[in-house]
Design an enzyme around this catalytic site. Structure first.
Site, PDB file in Angstrom:
ATOM      1  N   LYS A 115     -24.461 -13.612   2.337  1.00  0.00           N
ATOM      2  CA  LYS A 115     -23.558 -14.069   3.453  1.00  0.00           C
ATOM      3  C   LYS A 115     -24.410 -14.490   4.710  1.00  0.00           C
ATOM      4  O   LYS A 115     -24.122 -15.389   5.340  1.00  0.00           O
ATOM      5  CB  LYS A 115     -22.478 -13.105   4.015  1.00  0.00           C
ATOM      6  CG  LYS A 115     -21.351 -12.882   2.921  1.00  0.00           C
ATOM      7  CD  LYS A 115     -20.117 -13.591   3.326  1.00  0.00           C
ATOM      8  CE  LYS A 115     -19.151 -13.724   2.242  1.00  0.00           C
ATOM      9  NZ  LYS A 115     -18.175 -12.851   2.137  1.00  0.00           N
ATOM     10  N   LYS A 196     -19.294 -21.113 -11.654  1.00  0.00           N
ATOM     11  CA  LYS A 196     -18.017 -20.191 -11.458  1.00  0.00           C
ATOM     12  C   LYS A 196     -16.789 -20.878 -10.857  1.00  0.00           C
ATOM     13  O   LYS A 196     -17.168 -21.651  -9.830  1.00  0.00           O
ATOM     14  CB  LYS A 196     -17.687 -18.890 -11.263  1.00  0.00           C
ATOM     15  CG  LYS A 196     -17.888 -18.552  -9.868  1.00  0.00           C
ATOM     16  CD  LYS A 196     -17.895 -16.870  -9.549  1.00  0.00           C
ATOM     17  CE  LYS A 196     -17.943 -16.716  -8.291  1.00  0.00           C
ATOM     18  NZ  LYS A 196     -17.782 -15.417  -7.868  1.00  0.00           N
ATOM     19  N   LYS A 199     -13.442 -22.652  -4.827  1.00  0.00           N
ATOM     20  CA  LYS A 199     -12.832 -23.752  -4.086  1.00  0.00           C
ATOM     21  C   LYS A 199     -14.200 -24.487  -3.247  1.00  0.00           C
ATOM     22  O   LYS A 199     -13.796 -25.538  -2.473  1.00  0.00           O
ATOM     23  CB  LYS A 199     -11.893 -23.253  -3.233  1.00  0.00           C
ATOM     24  CG  LYS A 199     -10.303 -23.922  -3.796  1.00  0.00           C
ATOM     25  CD  LYS A 199      -9.280 -23.456  -2.815  1.00  0.00           C
ATOM     26  CE  LYS A 199      -8.976 -21.937  -3.111  1.00  0.00           C
ATOM     27  NZ  LYS A 199      -7.593 -21.506  -2.917  1.00  0.00           N
TER      28      LYS A 199
END
Ligand code: TRP
Length: 327
Positions: A115, A196, A199
């Protein structure tokens, strides 16, 4: 006899897609329906504050996720469904755990490292101490087991370490929960079957649970199949995997056989996948729409869930407060 407790949470991000469903929500529903557990499921709104979402967007996502969890089959009579921030004990135990968690351990978390790259302009302290809050989410309910995706295993291991550290310092109290890792098919992006389903790449890459049949059909038409570079066969593999999960055994087997002997027609495969998914989520779509037209029903369910969760959480917290000497 009291049933063993199962607990899990999900961040309020986006309309759920097939990958999210097979990776988490379907397991929640199966665990609930097994009748063997007392299930607690929550929407991790406090964890979502570590991300970049606007307030308005967050509010919308929380309601949407609640509707989707319910529409997918979580029954608020059988399971306790709540929003994390509605039970303030999470935040308080989270702080207590911040004070028994070492910085060195937090620095090892791969999700924090990832992150820090993906949202480099917003590396906040919450992102760093996230696993201590997650440990609080879990240990407040003293669950037997926690169903999580493999990206959360490291956090669950840290939860066990935090439990041990707390026990060593203040006395034996928390039990280490086990991870429930159920077999999870790795669903890939429709357009880029090397990565994978996610969105972040764009809506064409995913099938959402709420997608209408026509939308599903259109997305599948564009899905990658036989092309150059070997990506095509991965695309076909992915479509077969979807068929395996949503269609009948017979239909799946006949396409696998056709793929082996070379007689497969990708148009037919895509149609079969589309039909299977559309049918599978037909009642989901209806129920979701109903719920989203009646926010009061969702609110009532979540308030009730928070009451039930608070009963256990507040009891644990009261014990902990005594143990650490702040009461
Ligand atoms: N970190 C989890 C995720 O992003 C969500 C979560 C928060 C969670 N607290 C939890 C999952 C406690 C299981 C148990 O997927």
């Amino acid at each position: 006899m009291k049933k063993p407790i199962i607990l899990s949470g999900m961040q309020p991000t986006g309309n759920l897609h097939i990958g999210n469903y097979l990776g988490a929500l379907k397991h929640w529903v199966d665990l609930q329906n097994s009748g063997k557990y007392d299930c607690y499921f929550f929407i991790a709104d406090l964890h979502s504050l570590t991300g970049d979402m606007t307030a308005e967007e967050r509010r919308r996502q929380i309601t949407m996720l609640a509707a989707e969890i319910l529409a997918a089959g979580i029954d608020p009579e059988t399971s306790t469904l709540f929003v994390q921030s509605h039970v303030p004990a999470h935040t308080e135990l989270g702080w207590i755990f911040d004070c028994v968690t070492s910085i060195a351990e937090l620095e090892r978390m791969t999700q924090f490292k990832d992150k820090s790259v993906s949202q480099e302009k917003n590396i906040n302290a919450g992102l760093f101490t996230y696993p201590a809050l997650m440990a609080a989410d879990i240990l407040l309910y003293k669950p037997e087991a926690v169903p999580v995706g493999d990206d959360q295993i490291q956090h669950l291991e840290l939860t066990c370490d935090i439990a041990k550290k707390f026990n060593k310092r203040y006395g034996d109290f928390f039990k280490e929960p086990k991870a429930v890792l159920t077999k999870t098919p790795r669903i890939k992006s429709l357009l880029e079957p090397t990565s994978k389903m996610s969105k972040s790449k764009g809506m064409g890459h995913v099938i959402e649970l709420a997608d209408e049949p026509a939308v599903i059909e259109k997305k599948l038409k564009k899905a990658v199949t036989a092309t150059e570079g070997g990506e095509g066969s991965l695309g076909v593999e992915n479509l077969l995997l979807l068929l395996e999960n949503f269609s009948t055994d017979a239909s799946y087997k006949s396409f696998v056989a056709a793929e082996k002997d070379g007689s497969i027609r990708y148009g037919d495969l895509k149609k079969a996948v589309g039909d299977a998914i559309s049918t599978h989520f037909e009642s989901f779509r209806t129920r979701r729409k109903e719920l989203l037209e009646n926010h009061n029903e969702i609110a009532d369910i979540l308030i009730n869930g928070a009451h039930r969760a608070s009963e256990i959480a507040n009891k644990t917290l009261a014990d902990v407060r005594k143990m650490v000497g702040i009461r």
